[in-house]
Write a protein that holds these residues in place. Structure first.
Motif, PDB file in Angstrom:
ATOM      1  N   ASN A  66     -25.218 -16.808 -98.750  1.00 23.61           N
ATOM      2  CA  ASN A  66     -25.898 -15.510 -98.763  1.00 23.61           C
ATOM      3  C   ASN A  66     -24.928 -14.370 -99.017  1.00 23.61           C
ATOM      4  O   ASN A  66     -25.255 -13.378 -99.676  1.00 23.61           O
ATOM      5  CB  ASN A  66     -26.634 -15.282 -97.447  1.00 23.61           C
ATOM      6  N   ALA A  67     -23.701 -14.507 -98.486  1.00 27.03           N
ATOM      7  CA  ALA A  67     -22.703 -13.460 -98.681  1.00 27.03           C
ATOM      8  C   ALA A  67     -22.338 -13.322-100.152  1.00 27.03           C
ATOM      9  O   ALA A  67     -22.193 -12.225-100.678  1.00 27.03           O
ATOM     10  CB  ALA A  67     -21.451 -13.770 -97.860  1.00 27.03           C
ATOM     11  N   VAL A  68     -22.228 -14.479-100.834  1.00 23.80           N
ATOM     12  CA  VAL A  68     -21.884 -14.444-102.258  1.00 23.80           C
ATOM     13  C   VAL A  68     -23.063 -13.946-103.084  1.00 23.80           C
ATOM     14  O   VAL A  68     -22.934 -13.087-103.953  1.00 23.80           O
ATOM     15  CB  VAL A  68     -21.445 -15.834-102.744  1.00 23.80           C
ATOM     16  N   VAL A  69     -24.244 -14.466-102.786  1.00 22.89           N
ATOM     17  CA  VAL A  69     -25.431 -14.113-103.562  1.00 22.89           C
ATOM     18  C   VAL A  69     -25.766 -12.632-103.427  1.00 22.89           C
ATOM     19  O   VAL A  69     -26.274 -11.999-104.355  1.00 22.89           O
ATOM     20  CB  VAL A  69     -26.635 -14.973-103.118  1.00 22.89           C
ATOM     21  N   GLY A  70     -25.443 -12.029-102.287  1.00 18.40           N
ATOM     22  CA  GLY A  70     -25.799 -10.635-102.063  1.00 18.40           C
ATOM     23  C   GLY A  70     -24.773  -9.626-102.540  1.00 18.40           C
ATOM     24  O   GLY A  70     -24.905  -8.435-102.283  1.00 18.40           O
TER      25      GLY A  70
ATOM     26  N   LEU B 195     -26.108 -23.626 -91.060  1.00 21.19           N
ATOM     27  CA  LEU B 195     -26.377 -22.196 -91.104  1.00 21.19           C
ATOM     28  C   LEU B 195     -25.122 -21.397 -91.429  1.00 21.19           C
ATOM     29  O   LEU B 195     -25.187 -20.359 -92.086  1.00 21.19           O
ATOM     30  CB  LEU B 195     -26.964 -21.736 -89.771  1.00 21.19           C
ATOM     31  N   THR B 196     -23.977 -21.894 -90.991  1.00 23.06           N
ATOM     32  CA  THR B 196     -22.720 -21.227 -91.327  1.00 23.06           C
ATOM     33  C   THR B 196     -22.472 -21.284 -92.823  1.00 23.06           C
ATOM     34  O   THR B 196     -22.092 -20.287 -93.455  1.00 23.06           O
ATOM     35  CB  THR B 196     -21.548 -21.892 -90.580  1.00 23.06           C
TER      36      THR B 196
ATOM     37  N   ASP C 132     -17.993 -25.879 -96.179  1.00 22.29           N
ATOM     38  CA  ASP C 132     -17.832 -25.878 -94.724  1.00 22.29           C
ATOM     39  C   ASP C 132     -16.422 -25.422 -94.352  1.00 22.29           C
ATOM     40  O   ASP C 132     -16.218 -24.589 -93.463  1.00 22.29           O
ATOM     41  CB  ASP C 132     -18.117 -27.282 -94.185  1.00 22.29           C
ATOM     42  N   GLN C 133     -15.429 -25.955 -95.063  1.00 21.39           N
ATOM     43  CA  GLN C 133     -14.042 -25.594 -94.786  1.00 21.39           C
ATOM     44  C   GLN C 133     -13.782 -24.116 -95.104  1.00 21.39           C
ATOM     45  O   GLN C 133     -13.095 -23.415 -94.360  1.00 21.39           O
ATOM     46  CB  GLN C 133     -13.102 -26.485 -95.604  1.00 21.39           C
ATOM     47  N   TYR C 134     -14.324 -23.637 -96.206  1.00 21.45           N
ATOM     48  CA  TYR C 134     -14.105 -22.250 -96.614  1.00 21.45           C
ATOM     49  C   TYR C 134     -14.767 -21.294 -95.618  1.00 21.45           C
ATOM     50  O   TYR C 134     -14.227 -20.227 -95.300  1.00 21.45           O
ATOM     51  CB  TYR C 134     -14.656 -22.023 -98.016  1.00 21.45           C
TER      52      TYR C 134
ATOM     53  N   LEU D 155     -12.972 -18.230 -93.443  1.00 24.41           N
ATOM     54  CA  LEU D 155     -13.450 -16.851 -93.351  1.00 24.41           C
ATOM     55  C   LEU D 155     -13.915 -16.482 -91.949  1.00 24.41           C
ATOM     56  O   LEU D 155     -14.348 -15.352 -91.720  1.00 24.41           O
ATOM     57  CB  LEU D 155     -14.606 -16.642 -94.335  1.00 24.41           C
ATOM     58  N   LYS D 156     -13.810 -17.466 -91.008  1.00 23.45           N
ATOM     59  CA  LYS D 156     -14.215 -17.266 -89.613  1.00 23.45           C
ATOM     60  C   LYS D 156     -15.687 -16.845 -89.505  1.00 23.45           C
ATOM     61  O   LYS D 156     -16.068 -15.991 -88.690  1.00 23.45           O
ATOM     62  CB  LYS D 156     -13.315 -16.243 -88.928  1.00 23.45           C
TER      63      LYS D 156
END
Length: 622
Positions: free
Chosen positions: A167-171, A160-161, A102-104, A108-109
């Motif tokens: 999803n960003a890492v997995v993709g 969802l955030t 959550d913090q990370y 990354l905004k």
């Protein structure tokens, strides 16, 4: 790339990714992000507090999940303090990971729009009725969890955030076309191999062993020649099925009279309904019906009850206990009769009585045989229970033998032959009986026969009383019993050593170009066979470890088959294989998913290393 491929078999889908399924998160404690406890905190993650209440909820959820997964086994594990501490630690670790992510995500905004929140809510199956969003259902669920709509939306936004980050890492991982083709060719590669077998059994038949070798092996491996604990048991079996006797007509009649409801189908009634939202709509429907409009057609067109409407309003056969009060009170008495407008809890109804089926009672003659069987069984069970008590009292009062129990049971005890835990007699092959025999409770001092057992019931209608007649503790078998076995083992060991030495010599000669070496040993290579990389046997693994043949000269090696024979291998040719597009796509997906998981683990590990995590008193509460 090959390192990644090998790593793919050693990783599983990360628990943190599985935890990010929105619905399960919502239903098992998402509220803790918003509703903290006021007591001692469990941990602080970069200053963000994880309350004791959050940990207790997460611990309870994980405990419930484990209980559902393990079933009866969980009760035994739950009594272990160490196991429960482990569950608690897992729950806290999960909360810390969620806080770090959550913090990370905030760093990354990353963000989720209001429209995305709405879409996530509208598409949740838990909030739908017949495939459409149900606002009443939605409010009911979140209210039962203690949320307002705004609180739930904010909690969902957090979730969802974090999922967006995942999803960003997995993709991020991908493979180039050249890499894909090369990997596919390597994975589907085939090798043409010939084999020559050095038969170890044939060599073993020519070996000799001395008495001293046998004695030395016996002394060094005594633990391999243990004779298991053995028992001889005397037992009395009480079987309810053997106690059935003929029953009289009076018994059958009495049972039928007492259980007549079991053979009676009460009066059944069949109704059709048309349900409307308003009384005015119901009056309009009633007017149409009175004009002669077909009830079924009107129900399909006008009724707001989707289930009965599809059936032309038909409610099916209803018995008194399943008939709604609104239908009972509609005052309908004959077939085809229409009610007036009936107010109900779901709106307004127009009801038609379609049919009445009178109460039906099966005559005794039709069920006599079945009742006779039940009466026999009941009487036999009653006799069985009484006899159990009688035999149990006799066995406990005369605890030195089964003589009194035999007299009470009216049968002689049966004595078994010697048996161990590995070959329990079929007659005693029931878990409760085995537990009584092998748990030591029926043995006296120094393994002597002890006391009689209590009554042990199995399968609901059989019971045993046991007594251990004789007992042999676990012991090393004498040398004369295992001498032949040891001699055979030593011969095979010597034969295997000789076979490997012979194979090494032949292999060296073949590599040196001496092609007659195989013939001199009385061996020949068999016909070539094609091996695929996915083979798991030792020969295939050895064949794919051999260097590729050069200048039409085979590459040689050795292996062993499933029977322990030594195998000489000649690799003649390496063929690049082909892979169907669907299989290639699945392979790429597996490799990239595995790489993404590794990257995600590394990211989470770095977040933990860089974070300031402080554990509070709430983390230690049990």
């Amino acid at each position: 790339m090959m390192d990644n491929l090998r790593a793919a078999s050693n990783h599983v889908v990360l628990k943190i990714i599985l935890a990010l399924i929105i619905l399960s998160f919502v239903l098992t404690g998402v509220g803790n992000y918003l509703i903290g406890g006021n007591g001692d905190y469990a941990a602080k993650v970069n200053g963000q507090e994880i309350s004791r209440a959050q940990l207790e909820r997460a611990f309870a959820n994980e405990r419930s999940r484990q209980q559902q997964m393990l079933g009866d086994q969980f009760s035994q594990l739950a009594s272990n303090d160490g196991y429960m501490r482990q569950i608690r630690q897992q729950a806290l670790s999960q909360l810390i990971d969620e806080a770090l992510l959550d913090q990370y995500a905030k760093t990354l905004k990353l963000g989720i729009s209001d429209d995305q929140i709405k879409q996530a809510i509208f598409t949740q199956a838990a909030f739908q009725t017949n495939g459409k969003f149900d606002n009443a259902k939605y409010n009911g669920i979140i209210n039962s969890m203690g949320f307002s709509a705004d609180q739930y939306a904010e909690a969902l936004r957090k979730q969802l955030t974090t999922q967006q980050l995942v999803n960003a890492v997995v993709g991020t991982d991908f493979m180039l076309n050249g890499e894909t083709d090369a990997l596919a060719a390597l994975v589907s590669q085939q090798r043409l191999v010939r084999e020559a077998t050095i038969n170890v059994d044939a060599l073993a038949a020519k070996q000799s062993v001395s008495d001293d070798e046998i004695k030395n092996y016996y002394q060094q491996n005594k633990n391999s020649f243990m004779s298991p604990e053995q028992f001889r048991v005397s037992y009395i079996k009480l079987d309810a099925a053997s106690m059935q006797e003929a029953v009289s007509d009076a018994d059958i009649q009495s049972w039928y009279d007492q259980h007549k409801a079991d053979y009676t189908q009460p009066q059944r009634t069949r109704y059709s309904i048309i349900q409307t939202k308003t009384e005015a709509d119901a009056q309009a429907v009633l007017a149409e019906l009175n004009k002669g409009t077909d009830f079924a057609s009107l129900a399909k067109e006008k009724s707001i009850d989707p289930i009965s409407a599809r059936k032309g309003g038909d409610m099916g056969w209803l018995e008194p206990e399943t008939t709604p009060d609104e239908l009972k009170n509609a005052g309908l008495t004959h077939k085809g009769q229409l009610s007036g407008v009936v107010k109900s809890s779901v709106g307004f109804l127009v009801v038609r009585l379609d049919d009445i089926q009178a109460e039906q009672v099966q005559p005794l003659a039709d069920v006599r045989n079945a009742i006779a069987d039940k009466v026999k069984q009941e009487k036999a069970l009653d006799t069985w229970y009484k006899l159990q008590q009688k035999v149990s009292d006799a066995a406990s009062n005369d605890n030195e033998s089964l003589v009194s129990a035999e007299q009470a049971a009216g049968v002689k005890a049966v004595e078994t032959n010697w048996f161990s835990q590995d070959n329990v007699p079929e007659e005693l092959n029931f878990k409760p009986v085995e537990q009584a025999i092998f748990n030591g409770g029926l043995l006296g001092e120094n393994g002597t026969p002890g006391s009689n057992s209590d009554i042990i019931t199995v399968d609901g209608d059989r019971a045993f009383v046991l007594r251990i007649s004789e007992h042999k503790p676990e012991a090393v078998k004498p040398l004369n019993e295992v001498q032949a076995q040891i001699a055979d083992t030593l011969k095979h060991t010597k034969a295997t050593q000789q076979a490997k030495a012979d194979a090494d010599k032949i292999l060296a000669d073949l590599k040196a170009g001496k092609q007659d070496a195989l013939k001199a040993a009385g061996l020949t290579f068999g016909a070539a066979q094609t091996l695929s990389r996915n083979g798991q046997d030792a020969i295939t693994q050895a064949a794919f470890a051999l260097p590729q043949p050069q200048q039409d000269k085979p590459s040689y090696g050795t292996s062993e088959d499933m029977q322990g024979n030594v195998i000489l291998l000649a690799l003649d040719e390496v063929k690049s294989g082909t892979m169907p597009d669907a299989q290639k796509k699945a392979m790429v997906q597996g490799v990239t998913q595995n790489n993404a998981q590794i990257a995600f683990e590394a990211m989470l590990s770095n977040l933990r290393k860089e974070a300031k995590i402080k554990y509070g008193a709430g983390a230690q509460l049990q």
